[in-house]
Design a protein around this motif. Structure first.
Motif, PDB file in Angstrom:
ATOM      1  N   TYR A   1       0.830  -1.209   0.000  1.00 17.29           N
ATOM      2  CA  TYR A   1       0.000   0.000   0.000  1.00 17.29           C
ATOM      3  C   TYR A   1       0.864   1.259   0.000  1.00 17.29           C
ATOM      4  O   TYR A   1       2.064   1.221   0.260  1.00 17.29           O
ATOM      5  N   GLY A   2       0.199   2.387  -0.254  1.00 15.38           N
ATOM      6  CA  GLY A   2       0.913   3.660  -0.310  1.00 15.38           C
ATOM      7  C   GLY A   2       1.630   3.999   0.979  1.00 15.38           C
ATOM      8  O   GLY A   2       2.738   4.556   0.966  1.00 15.38           O
ATOM      9  N   SER A   3       1.015   3.688   2.123  1.00 13.47           N
ATOM     10  CA  SER A   3       1.653   4.002   3.403  1.00 13.47           C
ATOM     11  C   SER A   3       2.935   3.195   3.601  1.00 13.47           C
ATOM     12  O   SER A   3       3.861   3.648   4.287  1.00 13.47           O
ATOM     13  N   ALA A   4       2.996   2.010   3.007  1.00 15.55           N
ATOM     14  CA  ALA A   4       4.224   1.214   3.100  1.00 15.55           C
ATOM     15  C   ALA A   4       5.356   1.886   2.338  1.00 15.55           C
ATOM     16  O   ALA A   4       6.529   1.769   2.707  1.00 15.55           O
ATOM     17  N   GLN A   5       5.010   2.593   1.262  1.00 18.70           N
ATOM     18  CA  GLN A   5       6.008   3.345   0.514  1.00 18.70           C
ATOM     19  C   GLN A   5       6.403   4.609   1.270  1.00 18.70           C
ATOM     20  O   GLN A   5       7.580   4.952   1.377  1.00 18.70           O
TER      21      GLN A   5
ATOM     22  N   PRO B   1       3.631   2.020   8.211  1.00 16.02           N
ATOM     23  CA  PRO B   1       3.480   1.393   6.891  1.00 16.02           C
ATOM     24  C   PRO B   1       2.193   0.580   6.779  1.00 16.02           C
ATOM     25  O   PRO B   1       1.711   0.341   5.664  1.00 16.02           O
ATOM     26  N   LEU B   2       1.613   0.178   7.906  1.00 19.50           N
ATOM     27  CA  LEU B   2       0.357  -0.586   7.884  1.00 19.50           C
ATOM     28  C   LEU B   2      -0.879   0.304   7.927  1.00 19.50           C
ATOM     29  O   LEU B   2      -2.007  -0.205   7.959  1.00 19.50           O
TER      30      LEU B   2
ATOM     31  N   VAL C   1      -5.251   2.788  14.246  1.00 18.50           N
ATOM     32  CA  VAL C   1      -4.078   2.777  13.380  1.00 18.50           C
ATOM     33  C   VAL C   1      -3.258   4.035  13.631  1.00 18.50           C
ATOM     34  O   VAL C   1      -3.761   5.043  14.129  1.00 18.50           O
ATOM     35  N   ALA C   2      -1.976   3.974  13.301  1.00 15.66           N
ATOM     36  CA  ALA C   2      -1.070   5.100  13.504  1.00 15.66           C
ATOM     37  C   ALA C   2      -0.871   5.856  12.201  1.00 15.66           C
ATOM     38  O   ALA C   2      -0.772   5.258  11.127  1.00 15.66           O
TER      39      ALA C   2
END
Length: 319
Positions: free
Chosen positions: A204-208, A263-264, A258-259
């Protein structure tokens, strides 16, 4: 919102440790080193946990004859017979983490909520690969149902909970409990899902965006999966990626936290939205300025106690 200032200062220290070679990212360690470092981190992140908690060691039998160490936490308010109980699964990517690494989380949950907390030590990879952790979680739920009365707990007021990979195990038990065939005797009344791992099948985008420099790193997630799974295609199994499941209907009400800098983050949001589309009542919280693993950071970040109080207030409306 920018990073919480306390957390930003802590991350600067971590980066300095890396620059000087004193700290290595988890994915550059051996499994034994990673486990040892993760255990030690609990003392740094939360050096002064609550002490007015009664902790009882237990043993959970499994389907293959093993016995899992477990702990039952009770604060003074949960000493009465028939109190509700949180079945809590620790995080650590199925590879690290233990009863000790999350002892402080369980103590704080017990104190804040007035619920008893049962924490089983499910077996870890690579010694025990998928789906052993899930089987251990299921066996722990069966044990709790069978022994609730003897332990002075309410079998009809069980809350599933966990953080990170432990939250994934909680989601899987909630999904199984809602299946109509065969009907399950285990019926949780609520779910507490803290930064769950919901979908290993895509990045996902947050992992990037947050995959490096924010404690949990995308390369570490890959390292976890290499140890946990036998084959890459298992990432598409709904028991690894619960976002790919097809719930039969509404599940137990869920508190999904969620934070912002995790990344999650995106897959946690996606899972909360999936639950909502299926009819599950969801309380979604995005903890601004925080990173993965914030539940364990009471000694680093001012205000973590407030996060536990928010959980307790939500639970009061459910149980």
């Amino acid at each position: 919102m920018s990073l919480h200032p306390d957390l930003a200062a802590f991350l600067e220290l971590v980066e300095f440790g890396r620059a000087t070679g004193k700290i290595l990212p988890m994915h550059e360690l051996s499994v034994e080193q990673a486990r040892r470092e993760f255990e030690l981190s609990a003392q740094v992140l939360d050096p002064d946990p609550p002490q007015n908690i009664t902790v009882t060691p237990l043993q959970v039998p499994t389907r293959d004859g093993a016995r899992l160490p477990a702990r039952l936490y009770r604060a003074p308010r949960s000493a009465l017979e028939g109190c509700p109980v949180i079945l809590y699964f620790h995080g650590g990517g199925y590879v690290v983490g233990s009863l000790d690494s999350h002892d402080r989380v369980c103590r704080r949950l017990a104190l804040a909520t007035g619920h008893a907390v049962l924490a089983p030590a499910y077996r870890l990879a690579p010694e025990y690969r998928f789906p052993t952790a899930l089987h251990d979680a299921q066996d722990s739920a069966d044990y709790l149902m069978a022994q609730a009365g003897a332990l002075g707990l309410a079998a009809d007021r069980i809350v599933l909970a966990g953080d990170s990979a432990g939250a994934t195990l909680a989601t899987l038990l909630a999904l199984a409990a809602a299946q109509p065939h065969p009907p399950s005797a285990f019926k949780p009344v609520a779910q507490l899902l803290f930064y769950p791992v919901a979908d290993a099948s895509v990045r996902y985008g947050s992992a990037q965006a947050f995959g490096e420099g924010y404690l949990l790193e995308s390369e570490t997630m890959d390292w976890f999966y290499r140890h946990y799974l036998e084959r890459e295609e298992q990432k598409h199994d709904w028991r690894v990626s619960p976002l790919l499941s097809k719930p039969a209907g509404a599940l137990a009400p869920a508190y999904v936290s969620v934070a912002q800098y995790d990344p999650l983050h995106d897959e946690g949001l996606a899972y909360a939205q999936c639950l909502q589309r299926g009819g599950t009542a969801v309380e979604l919280r995005v903890e601004q300025g925080l990173t993965h693993d914030f539940l364990r950071m009471s000694g680093v970040i001012d205000g973590v106690d407030g996060l536990y109080r928010a959980v307790a207030q939500w639970l009061q409306r459910q149980v």
